[in-house]
Design an enzyme around this catalytic site. Structure first.
Site, PDB file in Angstrom:
ATOM      1  N   PHE A  53       0.448  -1.275  -0.007  1.00 52.96           N
ATOM      2  CA  PHE A  53       0.059  -0.151   0.092  1.00 52.96           C
ATOM      3  C   PHE A  53       0.847   1.609   0.280  1.00 52.96           C
ATOM      4  O   PHE A  53       0.144   2.438  -0.324  1.00 52.96           O
ATOM      5  CB  PHE A  53      -1.031   0.116   1.163  1.00 52.96           C
ATOM      6  CG  PHE A  53      -1.725  -1.052   1.004  1.00 52.96           C
ATOM      7  CD1 PHE A  53      -3.235  -0.971  -0.042  1.00 52.96           C
ATOM      8  CD2 PHE A  53      -2.250  -1.556   1.666  1.00 52.96           C
ATOM      9  CE1 PHE A  53      -3.976  -1.454  -0.068  1.00 52.96           C
ATOM     10  CE2 PHE A  53      -2.663  -2.753   1.716  1.00 52.96           C
ATOM     11  CZ  PHE A  53      -4.598  -2.359   0.108  1.00 52.96           C
ATOM     12  N   ASP A  54       2.123   1.150  -0.526  1.00 56.12           N
ATOM     13  CA  ASP A  54       3.118   2.161  -0.501  1.00 56.12           C
ATOM     14  C   ASP A  54       4.137   2.648  -1.172  1.00 56.12           C
ATOM     15  O   ASP A  54       5.045   2.619  -1.333  1.00 56.12           O
ATOM     16  CB  ASP A  54       3.518   2.598   1.266  1.00 56.12           C
ATOM     17  CG  ASP A  54       3.164   4.694   1.331  1.00 56.12           C
ATOM     18  OD1 ASP A  54       2.622   5.438   0.545  1.00 56.12           O
ATOM     19  OD2 ASP A  54       4.198   5.023   1.988  1.00 56.12           O
TER      20      ASP A  54
END
Length: 233
Positions: A53-54
């Protein structure tokens, strides 16, 4: 990691005092494959699936041989290998790399394809040498980088790609762009899995079809100092 993060090697900088060189396209291409293999391990190789997610250049660290390592798992989420769709109460990620379904569920369900979207944005930046959302560009049409890339790709232009001088380098750049554009399709179902991404990068460019044009921009950019979030209002 002696070479620091990927971001310092890929963005064009007008500062004449900057001495960090851009990496040649072949090196960037190998780094992009290495990152994809790292994501494949997180998504398929672990007993517990890990969604990062990043994914962004800042979170890719390079060793002494420029082999990439994915770092910063502060926003990651664990799920069982049987789960293809996960539930989330909040959006997480960095503006400019967040998949549409992460901040608005109307676009689809959150899954490993959300990391694929972030990866696609990142490799477009790697080959283009600029951030995918630029707040200071002079023309509105240039604000959303994937649209700018797609339009030039349609016209057959190399639009000043980083060090793309030989035919081999131009083919590498075109392959990275095509794969990146497939990865950032609006609907998760239209994106390839990260395993398929590796197959496309390592395969023949003739097997790559022109993807549909991106139809979405990222959420409105916040000031750069607060670009990583765990929640979005």
């Amino acid at each position: 990691m002696p070479n620091g993060s990927l971001e310092k090697f890929i963005y064009t900088d007008s500062n004449p005092l900057k001495t960090t060189p851009h990496l040649e396209l072949e090196r960037l291409f190998q780094i992009s494959i290495g990152i994809a293999r790292g994501l494949e391990y997180l998504h398929r190789g672990c007993n517990t699936r890990i969604l990062h997610f990043d994914i962004k250049p800042h979170n890719i660290l390079l060793d002494e041989n420029f082999f990439p390592k994915i770092s910063d798992f502060g926003l990651s989420k664990l799920c069982t290998r049987k789960e293809s769709i996960i539930s989330m109460l909040d959006a997480r990620g960095t503006i400019g790399y967040i998949a549409p379904e992460v901040y608005c569920r109307n676009f689809g369900r959150v899954s490993a394809k959300s990391d694929v979207y972030s990866y696609g944005m990142m490799i477009l930046e790697m080959v283009g040498g600029r951030k995918n959302v630029e707040a200071l560009v002079s023309r509105t049409s240039e604000i959303y980088f994937p649209n700018w890339v797609y339009e030039h790709l349609e016209q057959g232009s190399n639009f000043g790609l980083l060090n793309a001088e030989t035919e081999e380098e131009k083919e590498i750049a075109r392959k990275m762009i095509l794969v990146g554009l497939w990865c950032i399709q609006t609907r998760p179902s239209d994106r390839p899995s990260i395993t398929k991404v590796i197959e496309l990068l390592e395969g023949s460019i003739e097997a790559l079809q022109m993807p549909p044009k991106p139809v979405l921009s990222s959420p409105v950019r916040s000031p750069p100092e607060s670009s990583t979030l765990s929640t979005l209002s």
